[in-house]
Motif scaffolding. Structure first.
Motif, PDB file in Angstrom:
ATOM      1  N   GLU A 198      -7.438  -6.703  -2.976  1.00 40.49           N
ATOM      2  CA  GLU A 198      -6.709  -7.958  -2.786  1.00 40.49           C
ATOM      3  C   GLU A 198      -5.201  -7.706  -2.784  1.00 40.49           C
ATOM      4  N   TYR A 199      -4.739  -6.867  -3.697  1.00 42.38           N
ATOM      5  CA  TYR A 199      -3.316  -6.524  -3.739  1.00 42.38           C
ATOM      6  C   TYR A 199      -2.913  -5.804  -2.453  1.00 42.38           C
TER       7      TYR A 199
ATOM      8  N   ALA B   5      -4.283  -6.077   0.472  1.00 37.19           N
ATOM      9  CA  ALA B   5      -4.278  -7.039   1.574  1.00 37.19           C
ATOM     10  C   ALA B   5      -2.974  -7.844   1.582  1.00 37.19           C
ATOM     11  N   ARG B   6      -2.489  -8.228   0.386  1.00 35.57           N
ATOM     12  CA  ARG B   6      -1.209  -8.951   0.323  1.00 35.57           C
ATOM     13  C   ARG B   6      -0.066  -8.071   0.821  1.00 35.57           C
ATOM     14  N   GLN B   7      -0.090  -6.789   0.449  1.00 36.08           N
ATOM     15  CA  GLN B   7       0.954  -5.867   0.896  1.00 36.08           C
ATOM     16  C   GLN B   7       0.906  -5.682   2.410  1.00 36.08           C
ATOM     17  N   ARG B   8      -0.301  -5.600   2.978  1.00 33.90           N
ATOM     18  CA  ARG B   8      -0.453  -5.446   4.427  1.00 33.90           C
ATOM     19  C   ARG B   8       0.062  -6.679   5.160  1.00 33.90           C
ATOM     20  N   ARG B   9      -0.186  -7.889   4.604  1.00 36.43           N
ATOM     21  CA  ARG B   9       0.328  -9.117   5.226  1.00 36.43           C
ATOM     22  C   ARG B   9       1.853  -9.129   5.241  1.00 36.43           C
ATOM     23  N   GLU B  10       2.464  -8.447   4.283  1.00 38.63           N
ATOM     24  CA  GLU B  10       3.928  -8.353   4.227  1.00 38.63           C
ATOM     25  C   GLU B  10       4.463  -7.224   5.105  1.00 38.63           C
ATOM     26  N   GLY B  11       3.567  -6.539   5.816  1.00 40.36           N
ATOM     27  CA  GLY B  11       3.984  -5.506   6.757  1.00 40.36           C
ATOM     28  C   GLY B  11       4.019  -4.097   6.204  1.00 40.36           C
ATOM     29  N   ARG B  12       3.543  -3.898   5.012  1.00 39.44           N
ATOM     30  CA  ARG B  12       3.540  -2.569   4.402  1.00 39.44           C
ATOM     31  C   ARG B  12       2.234  -1.860   4.732  1.00 39.44           C
ATOM     32  N   SER B  13       2.312  -0.580   5.035  1.00 34.67           N
ATOM     33  CA  SER B  13       1.118   0.214   5.323  1.00 34.67           C
ATOM     34  C   SER B  13       0.644   0.865   4.026  1.00 34.67           C
TER      35      SER B  13
END
Length: 80
Positions: free
Chosen positions: A50-51, A53-61
């Motif tokens: 879940e964490y 996924a939140r980071q990916r939504r913010e554009g982080r790989s």
């Protein structure tokens, strides 16, 4: 087939021609750990995913990996 016998000078020259000998394991690239989660989360709960996924939504790989030594999931920057 005969075995070649080298003089000490010939043996030294032969070994020098082979190049340097690797004496230690290659080092692993350093990883940047963004967050760490214990593996004992309640059934059906995936806090590391879940964490991530939140980071990916913010554009982080990012990737989620298991650290067996500490029995925890690590969220790391992908490719690091």
């Amino acid at each position: 087939m005969s075995t070649a016998v080298y003089s000490p000078a010939e043996e030294a020259a032969r070994l020098a021609a082979q190049g340097p000998v690797r004496t230690r394991k290659p080092s692993r690239p350093q990883r940047t750990v963004l967050e760490r989660f214990p593996a004992g989360a309640p059934r059906g709960s995936w806090p590391a995913e879940e964490y991530a996924a939140r980071q990916r939504r913010e554009g982080r790989s990012v990737d989620v990996v298991m650290d067996l030594a500490s029995d925890s999931y690590l969220v790391i920057e992908a490719g690091s």
